[in-house]
Motif scaffolding. Structure first.
Motif, PDB file in Angstrom:
ATOM      1  N   SER A  64     -20.486  -7.021   2.226  1.00 40.55           N
ATOM      2  CA  SER A  64     -19.924  -6.948   0.973  1.00 40.55           C
ATOM      3  C   SER A  64     -18.472  -6.838   1.217  1.00 40.55           C
ATOM      4  CB  SER A  64     -20.186  -5.780   0.399  1.00 40.55           C
ATOM      5  OG  SER A  64     -19.467  -5.768  -0.995  1.00 40.55           O
ATOM      6  N   ALA A  65     -17.737  -6.266   2.115  1.00 43.32           N
ATOM      7  CA  ALA A  65     -16.527  -5.914   2.453  1.00 43.32           C
ATOM      8  C   ALA A  65     -15.853  -7.323   2.855  1.00 43.32           C
ATOM      9  CB  ALA A  65     -16.064  -4.514   3.290  1.00 43.32           C
ATOM     10  N   ALA A  66     -16.541  -8.100   3.700  1.00 38.24           N
ATOM     11  CA  ALA A  66     -16.037  -9.100   4.148  1.00 38.24           C
ATOM     12  C   ALA A  66     -15.722 -10.269   3.210  1.00 38.24           C
ATOM     13  CB  ALA A  66     -16.949  -9.684   5.262  1.00 38.24           C
ATOM     14  N   GLY A  67     -16.368 -10.187   2.103  1.00 41.87           N
ATOM     15  CA  GLY A  67     -16.279 -10.995   0.884  1.00 41.87           C
ATOM     16  C   GLY A  67     -14.998 -10.714   0.148  1.00 41.87           C
ATOM     17  N   GLU A  68     -14.273  -9.582   0.436  1.00 41.21           N
ATOM     18  CA  GLU A  68     -13.097  -9.256  -0.533  1.00 41.21           C
ATOM     19  C   GLU A  68     -11.867  -9.686   0.475  1.00 41.21           C
ATOM     20  OE1 GLU A  68     -12.911  -7.797  -3.211  1.00 41.21           O
ATOM     21  OE2 GLU A  68     -15.015  -8.108  -3.436  1.00 41.21           O
ATOM     22  N   TRP A  69     -12.028 -10.546   1.626  1.00 39.04           N
ATOM     23  CA  TRP A  69     -10.736 -10.854   2.247  1.00 39.04           C
ATOM     24  C   TRP A  69      -9.751 -11.411   1.295  1.00 39.04           C
ATOM     25  CZ3 TRP A  69      -8.829 -15.875   2.332  1.00 39.04           C
ATOM     26  CH2 TRP A  69      -9.560 -16.831   1.904  1.00 39.04           C
ATOM     27  N   LYS A  70     -10.060 -12.041   0.303  1.00 45.04           N
ATOM     28  CA  LYS A  70      -8.840 -12.577  -0.541  1.00 45.04           C
ATOM     29  C   LYS A  70      -8.056 -11.371  -1.106  1.00 45.04           C
ATOM     30  CE  LYS A  70     -10.518 -16.996  -2.089  1.00 45.04           C
ATOM     31  NZ  LYS A  70     -10.996 -17.765  -3.110  1.00 45.04           N
ATOM     32  N   THR A  71      -8.780 -10.459  -1.901  1.00 46.30           N
ATOM     33  CA  THR A  71      -8.404  -9.159  -2.231  1.00 46.30           C
ATOM     34  C   THR A  71      -7.357  -8.279  -1.274  1.00 46.30           C
ATOM     35  OG1 THR A  71     -10.124  -9.042  -3.703  1.00 46.30           O
ATOM     36  CG2 THR A  71      -8.606  -7.114  -3.746  1.00 46.30           C
ATOM     37  N   PHE A  72      -7.978  -8.434  -0.116  1.00 40.79           N
ATOM     38  CA  PHE A  72      -7.058  -7.478   0.904  1.00 40.79           C
ATOM     39  C   PHE A  72      -5.963  -8.317   1.413  1.00 40.79           C
ATOM     40  CE2 PHE A  72      -6.193  -7.203   5.524  1.00 40.79           C
ATOM     41  CZ  PHE A  72      -6.088  -6.032   5.665  1.00 40.79           C
ATOM     42  N   MET A  73      -5.984  -9.748   1.537  1.00 39.91           N
ATOM     43  CA  MET A  73      -4.758 -10.280   1.869  1.00 39.91           C
ATOM     44  C   MET A  73      -3.782 -10.649   0.924  1.00 39.91           C
ATOM     45  SD  MET A  73      -6.506 -13.488   4.416  1.00 39.91           S
ATOM     46  CE  MET A  73      -5.042 -13.537   5.629  1.00 39.91           C
ATOM     47  N   LEU A  74      -4.131 -10.533  -0.448  1.00 39.30           N
ATOM     48  CA  LEU A  74      -3.106 -10.302  -1.502  1.00 39.30           C
ATOM     49  C   LEU A  74      -2.339  -8.976  -1.387  1.00 39.30           C
ATOM     50  CD1 LEU A  74      -4.839 -12.281  -4.190  1.00 39.30           C
ATOM     51  CD2 LEU A  74      -2.629 -13.123  -3.149  1.00 39.30           C
ATOM     52  N   TRP A  75      -3.115  -8.066  -1.178  1.00 38.81           N
ATOM     53  CA  TRP A  75      -2.547  -6.476  -1.134  1.00 38.81           C
ATOM     54  C   TRP A  75      -1.838  -6.477   0.112  1.00 38.81           C
ATOM     55  CZ3 TRP A  75      -3.675  -3.060   3.047  1.00 38.81           C
ATOM     56  CH2 TRP A  75      -3.420  -1.850   2.986  1.00 38.81           C
ATOM     57  N   PHE A  98       3.984   0.654 -18.647  1.00 33.12           N
ATOM     58  CA  PHE A  98       4.199   1.577 -17.495  1.00 33.12           C
ATOM     59  C   PHE A  98       5.689   1.051 -17.000  1.00 33.12           C
ATOM     60  CE2 PHE A  98      -0.329   1.481 -17.590  1.00 33.12           C
ATOM     61  CZ  PHE A  98      -0.524   2.996 -17.993  1.00 33.12           C
ATOM     62  N   GLY A  99       6.241   0.128 -16.963  1.00 38.54           N
ATOM     63  CA  GLY A  99       7.417  -0.268 -16.487  1.00 38.54           C
ATOM     64  C   GLY A  99       7.377  -0.495 -15.012  1.00 38.54           C
ATOM     65  N   MET A 100       6.065  -0.891 -14.652  1.00 40.47           N
ATOM     66  CA  MET A 100       5.958  -1.306 -13.096  1.00 40.47           C
ATOM     67  C   MET A 100       6.065  -2.701 -12.804  1.00 40.47           C
ATOM     68  SD  MET A 100       2.818   1.362 -12.208  1.00 40.47           S
ATOM     69  CE  MET A 100       2.839   1.030 -10.516  1.00 40.47           C
ATOM     70  N   ASP A 101       6.215  -3.072 -11.608  1.00 45.09           N
ATOM     71  CA  ASP A 101       6.318  -4.505 -11.258  1.00 45.09           C
ATOM     72  C   ASP A 101       4.935  -5.129 -11.420  1.00 45.09           C
ATOM     73  OD1 ASP A 101       8.115  -6.617  -9.840  1.00 45.09           O
ATOM     74  OD2 ASP A 101       6.201  -6.933  -9.093  1.00 45.09           O
ATOM     75  N   VAL A 102       4.694  -6.411 -12.084  1.00 46.24           N
ATOM     76  CA  VAL A 102       3.460  -7.011 -12.289  1.00 46.24           C
ATOM     77  C   VAL A 102       2.678  -7.234 -11.094  1.00 46.24           C
ATOM     78  CG1 VAL A 102       2.362  -9.258 -13.033  1.00 46.24           C
ATOM     79  CG2 VAL A 102       4.274  -8.276 -14.472  1.00 46.24           C
ATOM     80  N   SER A 103       3.262  -7.067  -9.884  1.00 49.84           N
ATOM     81  CA  SER A 103       2.663  -7.107  -8.617  1.00 49.84           C
ATOM     82  C   SER A 103       1.543  -6.077  -8.389  1.00 49.84           C
ATOM     83  CB  SER A 103       3.621  -7.053  -7.348  1.00 49.84           C
ATOM     84  OG  SER A 103       4.428  -5.850  -7.228  1.00 49.84           O
ATOM     85  N   PHE A 104       1.901  -4.711  -8.908  1.00 51.97           N
ATOM     86  CA  PHE A 104       0.800  -3.792  -8.746  1.00 51.97           C
ATOM     87  C   PHE A 104      -0.248  -4.184  -9.203  1.00 51.97           C
ATOM     88  CE2 PHE A 104      -1.038  -0.001 -10.601  1.00 51.97           C
ATOM     89  CZ  PHE A 104      -1.225   0.749  -9.357  1.00 51.97           C
ATOM     90  N   PHE A 105      -0.480  -4.842 -10.379  1.00 49.98           N
ATOM     91  CA  PHE A 105      -1.462  -5.144 -11.199  1.00 49.98           C
ATOM     92  C   PHE A 105      -2.278  -6.334 -10.570  1.00 49.98           C
ATOM     93  CE2 PHE A 105       1.437  -3.036 -14.027  1.00 49.98           C
ATOM     94  CZ  PHE A 105       0.514  -2.032 -14.706  1.00 49.98           C
ATOM     95  N   THR A 106      -1.488  -7.266 -10.050  1.00 55.15           N
ATOM     96  CA  THR A 106      -2.096  -8.388  -9.535  1.00 55.15           C
ATOM     97  C   THR A 106      -2.563  -8.328  -7.947  1.00 55.15           C
ATOM     98  OG1 THR A 106      -0.078  -9.203  -9.064  1.00 55.15           O
ATOM     99  CG2 THR A 106      -0.911  -9.796 -11.164  1.00 55.15           C
ATOM    100  N   PHE A 107      -1.722  -7.662  -7.312  1.00 56.51           N
ATOM    101  CA  PHE A 107      -2.001  -7.586  -5.647  1.00 56.51           C
ATOM    102  C   PHE A 107      -2.648  -6.080  -5.507  1.00 56.51           C
ATOM    103  CE2 PHE A 107       2.030 -10.665  -5.325  1.00 56.51           C
ATOM    104  CZ  PHE A 107       1.283 -11.666  -5.679  1.00 56.51           C
ATOM    105  N   ASP A 108      -2.181  -4.999  -6.060  1.00 56.33           N
ATOM    106  CA  ASP A 108      -2.451  -3.673  -5.368  1.00 56.33           C
ATOM    107  C   ASP A 108      -3.711  -3.116  -5.985  1.00 56.33           C
ATOM    108  OD1 ASP A 108       0.020  -3.872  -3.926  1.00 56.33           O
ATOM    109  OD2 ASP A 108       1.149  -2.853  -5.116  1.00 56.33           O
ATOM    110  N   LEU A 109      -3.505  -3.306  -7.470  1.00 56.96           N
ATOM    111  CA  LEU A 109      -4.599  -2.459  -8.093  1.00 56.96           C
ATOM    112  C   LEU A 109      -6.075  -2.976  -7.737  1.00 56.96           C
ATOM    113  CD1 LEU A 109      -5.350  -0.353 -10.212  1.00 56.96           C
ATOM    114  CD2 LEU A 109      -4.974  -2.162 -11.944  1.00 56.96           C
ATOM    115  N   PRO A 110      -6.338  -4.445  -7.638  1.00 51.30           N
ATOM    116  CA  PRO A 110      -7.774  -4.759  -7.134  1.00 51.30           C
ATOM    117  C   PRO A 110      -8.418  -4.193  -5.898  1.00 51.30           C
ATOM    118  CG  PRO A 110      -6.349  -6.696  -8.135  1.00 51.30           C
ATOM    119  CD  PRO A 110      -5.424  -5.493  -7.986  1.00 51.30           C
TER     120      PRO A 110
END
Length: 983
Positions: free
Chosen positions: A113-124, A137-149
């Motif tokens: 299951s974790a191996a299938g999350e390689w895209k999520t990991f690499m974007l983070w 919240f005044g946070m950079d959009v990258s937090f929502f698109t790259f970090d939060l997932p």
């Protein structure tokens, strides 16, 4: 010994199958110079698999061991324990093996299951900044698109491991008596209470983290406000649910402390109090309070309360889909407006429908039965005699399923019929006199390598190549039956070695790869040959457009494709499903090569990459198109060297000239713009001014919308004509009148490439026909219907096929309007069964005509307009079923009467005979006789029209212009007095 032996054999077979898949994939990626992509993706997946698999297995194993150590030294005798004794005695000899096996199994599942999350990991890991802040919240959009997932995945993984550990712990404690359901005294041991309290504390602490992250996830969750679906926080979310999530996070932290405190207290009071408090708080604070707030605070004035949130959603959605810079202008169109004799829009009207004429291309340019052209064909531009000409293009591809039964064998299908040959093009607006495309001949386009080894319809795999000096055996030039060729490119994978042959024999389960003498030291195997598939493998992080198209570039046939970077986590941007947003008649069936996108949901999309695939070598090239896209920057960092700079496009001579605006992106944008053209939040709330994309009126496909069309035109404030992608809009509901016309500049050499323009038709313009109404008006016209009946022949000996109905804006100011043009094709039921263009239908919204050529049809529209005066636009509302009455249908012509000694009956008999002679000529393939019959048919219809007018028809008595076939018209209704006289 039998079971261990079988287990070892199965394991070896599985290992060998895995090695075969790995080895052949590695060879393929090396063949396209993308082994770095393969290795980095595989390495990342393996690392995630090992890390999370080991964590899961270790956690389960550790908790099982600790639980076993917490068993009591003495277990009081009870009926419950006597029953468990049998299980304990049976399990004990295999306890370690079972526990380790269970831990390994769960670790494998978690790792997979974790191996299938390689895209999520690499974007983070590689994601950078968007340079844009979210509105809450005044946070950079990258937090929502790259970090939060990625953070949410980690929390979800933590929950899964904790729950698995809790279940295993409870099972072991119960089995070995540390937890008893019966008996007196304490029913759990001290060790069991401590162990379970720690696990409960970890679970509740994770819940606190989840509540904290939920605060940010509110900006990317779907909601329904009024009658509109959108994404982002609502008024209740901001004022009730957001504070509730914060409170619940702190409550969860306190409850976790209570659970951990039980390590010292060693009772169930504190954990029970903590978990109970959290449950009650979740129900009251997280559920009941927001519900009451919504019902009593928001509902009474919801439109006003939600206005600010809707405004945020509109702004973010427009930014995420690049529809915020649309040039929208009012277009005061009037029905019956004059059609200019010459204008960029009128001069470039397309008559060759790429979806209809594929069979015509095949019949006229196939040359051999085993060649075929894809459907639909593609639209591009070429420089012919110093002028840019819009053309319909295709490549002649091999289709081994067309071989005769006697030719169907492995040698022929895999080593002889290996490739297509040639590029075929025809101007889109100039058919020949007999209705065929006017094919461009050799020498018109630049010289190029004509062989197509990689295409949309290529065989699954082919074996090519031979030692130098050996006789070639690949069927080649279709114009020469004796032509043979040997592949000399470097595409595909070498299978000259025994190892490689063995690997591919296993991959395809085909022993011929080992036994055939056609496989030699120089042989190469070509597979995964479809252009879209090749790009998706080289760039697995891209979403690739469903319609690749071929072009002659720098002496080669290149397939050009568009690649999209997407995200599903852009704050406040409404999600759309790519599969439904890009669906239309072009990809409604499996008969077409236009792929429909998957049901992937996104709320951010960019056309970040242009890709090419060499039709001869299979070489894949990726070029950055939107170099400022943060998502593309992240992937370029993750896979360095995979995507070349945009400037590299200029290094490929002629490539830029054939790049165009992507279809799937435009489909997504038009679907979103149908709602997000609305600026006012309260209007958006009520959904009263939403548009929709009209259904295609010319195809027999239920509920499929009209596709966008590539056309060369000049509209609005465009400084000059431009190759553009166009679409129309009609209102929501069952009305079919036109509300807007949308274009996007598709000329990459223009400074306005990608600029979207919308001509909005105001309600004061009256009813302007949309595509469905225009089609109904054309086909319900009496004279056009009679002509269609003649084209169908007696007993349905031919089939009429309607081409694309084009809606085109003409004029400006008070003389603005729309002209509708539709080619009509006829396909014989027997013999030569490919479609030929026979007539062109045209309408200005009031008058409906047909003619043998577009020029004649437009001239007849203008003649009728001048003869009857400017027609008043219709003001009646069409029936609910969408079928509008033809406001200008002429009265039925008389059945007798004549002009020049020919009666109407005689002329119609001559027309029928000429038509039948033409169909017989088509079946024989005698195009000379067919052309003569068409001329006789035209003359007969001219005489029929003259006889009809001379006999007192309400149609004007002036004869058609020279060279035109009989035109049918539907003028504005006559005045009551003239109607009475006619009767």
């Amino acid at each position: 010994m039998l079971l261990p032996t079988l287990a070892i054999l199965v394991a070896l077979a599985l290992a060998f199958a895995v090695f075969t898949a790995y080895y052949t994939e590695l060879l393929w990626f090396r063949s396209v110079d993308a082994s770095g992509v393969f290795n980095r993706r595989l390495g990342t997946s393996i690392a995630l698999f090992l890390v999370f698999g080991l964590l899961t297995a270790g956690a389960v194993l550790l908790n099982a061991v600790l639980a076993h150590r917490s068993r009591p030294p003495y277990i009081a005798t009870s009926q419950e324990q006597q029953s468990l004794d049998r299980y304990r005695m049976g399990i004990e000899p295999f306890r370690k093996i079972l526990v380790i096996g269970l831990a390994v199994l769960l670790g494998l599942l978690a790792g997979g299951s974790a191996a299938g999350e390689w895209k999520t990991f690499m974007l983070w890991r590689y994601g950078g900044s968007f340079g844009t802040q979210d509105p809450q919240f005044g946070m950079d959009v990258s937090f929502f698109t790259f970090d939060l997932p990625w953070y949410r995945f980690l929390v979800g993984f933590g929950f899964a491991v904790t729950v698995l550990s809790l279940l295993v712990t409870v099972a072991v404690l119960y089995l070995y008596g540390a937890i008893r359901l019966q008996g007196v005294g304490d029913r759990t041991t001290t060790g069991a209470r401590i162990h379970l309290s720690v696990l409960l504390g970890v679970f509740v602490l994770l819940k606190a983290v989840a509540y904290f992250l939920d605060r940010y996830s509110l900006e990317t969750r779907d909601a329904r406000v009024g009658r509109a679906d959108l994404t982002g926080m609502t008024y209740t979310d901001i004022n009730a649910l957001l504070p509730a999530k914060t409170i619940l996070a702190w409550v969860a932290v306190i409850c976790a402390v209570l659970c951990f405190a039980n390590i010292a207290r060693r009772t169930w009071v504190l954990p029970g109090l903590g978990v109970g408090t959290l449950v009650i708080a979740a129900v009251l604070i997280g559920g009941l309070v927001p519900a009451l707030f919504q019902q009593f605070r928001v509902k009474p004035s919801e439109a006003d309360r939600e206005a600010a949130q809707i405004k945020r959603n509109i702004a973010s959605t427009r930014e995420a889909y690049q529809i915020g810079d649309v040039d929208r202008r009012s277009f005061n169109a009037q029905a019956g407006a004059a059609v200019p004799e010459s204008s960029p829009t009128v001069d470039n009207i397309r008559l060759i429908d790429p979806l209809v004429v594929s069979d015509t291309f095949t019949a006229r340019e196939q040359d051999k039965a085993w060649y075929e052209f894809a459907s639909p064909l593609d639209v591009d531009r070429y420089d012919i005699d110093g002028e840019q000409v819009e053309t319909v293009v295709a490549v002649r591809e091999i289709d081994t399923s067309k071989l005769d039964a006697g030719q169907r064998n492995w040698t022929n299908e895999r080593t002889v019929y290996t490739h297509g040959y040639g590029f075929v093009a025809a101007p889109s607006d100039t058919p020949t006199s007999n209705g065929e495309p006017s094919f461009l001949r050799s020498g018109t386009l630049e010289d190029y390598e004509p062989r197509v080894y990689f295409g949309e319809k290529s065989p699954t795999y082919s074996v090519v190549g031979a030692p130098e000096g050996s006789a070639p055996y690949e069927v080649d030039n279709p114009e020469d039956d004796r032509s043979r060729n040997t592949y000399t490119g470097d595409g595909g994978v070498s299978i000259g070695s025994f190892l490689n042959r063995t690997m591919y024999a296993l991959k395809y389960r085909d022993t011929n790869l080992l036994l055939s003498n056609r496989v030699n030291a120089q042989s190469r195997i070509l597979y995964d040959r479809e252009p879209r598939e090749r790009v998706e493998k080289v760039a697995p992080w891209l979403t690739v457009d469903g319609n690749p198209y071929p072009a002659i570039v720098d002496g080669k046939i290149l397939w050009i494709l568009d690649g999209y970077t997407t995200s599903n986590s852009y704050p406040y941007s409404t999600r759309t499903e790519l599969g439904s947003a890009t669906a239309d008649v072009l990809n409604a069936t499996d008969a077409t090569v236009v792929a429909r996108q998957s049901d992937q949901r996104v709320n951010y999309i960019r056309n970040s990459v242009k890709a090419t695939v060499d039709a001869y070598t299979g070489e894949v090239k990726l070029y950055a198109w939107d170099e400022q896209d943060p998502v593309l920057k992240a992937w370029r960092s993750a896979f360095p060297g995979t995507v070349e700079d945009r400037s590299a496009i200029d290094g490929v001579e002629g490539l830029l000239d054939h790049i165009r605006y992507p279809e799937d992106l435009f489909k997504v944008q038009r679907e979103l713009y149908s709602r997000y053209h609305v600026d006012d939040p309260r209007t958006f709330f009520s959904s009263t001014d939403f548009w929709r994309i009209p259904q295609d009126p010319t195809r027999n496909v239920d509920d499929e919308v009209q596709p966008p069309y590539y056309l060369t035109l000049q509209t609005g404030d465009m400084p000059s004509e431009a190759f553009s992608l166009t679409t129309t809009f009609v209102p929501i509901g069952r009305r079919d009148n036109l509300t807007a016309f949308m274009t996007v500049n598709s000329d990459p050499n223009s400074d306005e490439f990608g600029k979207i323009r919308v001509l909005a038709v105001p309600s004061t313009s009256g009813q302007i026909n949309g595509p469905q109404l225009a089609q109904n008006a054309l086909t319900s016209n009496q004279q056009i219907a009679e002509r269609i009946t003649l084209l169908q022949g007696r007993g349905g000996s031919s089939r009429v096929e309607y081409g694309n109905l084009l809606t085109l804006p003409v004029g400006s100011g008070d003389s603005a309007g729309f002209v509708y043009v539709e080619p009509v094709y006829v396909r014989a039921s027997t013999g030569t069964t490919y479609p030929l263009l026979q007539i062109v239908l045209a309408s200005d919204g009031t008058r409906n005509v047909y003619a043998s050529t577009l020029d004649d049809a437009l001239a007849e529209l203008e003649r009728l307009r001048r003869g009857s005066g400017a027609a008043s636009p219709p003001t009646t509302t069409p029936p609910e079923d969408g079928a509008a009455p033809d406001p200008g249908a002429s009265p039925s012509p008389p059945t007798t009467g004549g002009t020049g000694g020919t009666t109407l009956e005689e002329a119609l008999v001559d027309a029928q005979e000429a038509y039948q002679d033409g169909q017989q000529a088509l079946q024989r393939g005698d195009f000379t006789a067919y052309g003569e019959a068409q001329q006789r048919l035209k003359d007969a219809l001219d005489r029929a029209t003259a006889a009809s007018n001379g006999g007192g028809s309400a149609a004007p008595s002036a004869s058609p212009s020279a060279g035109a076939s009989a035109e049918a018209s539907a003028e504005a209704p006559p005045s009551p007095a003239s109607t009475a006289e006619s009767r």
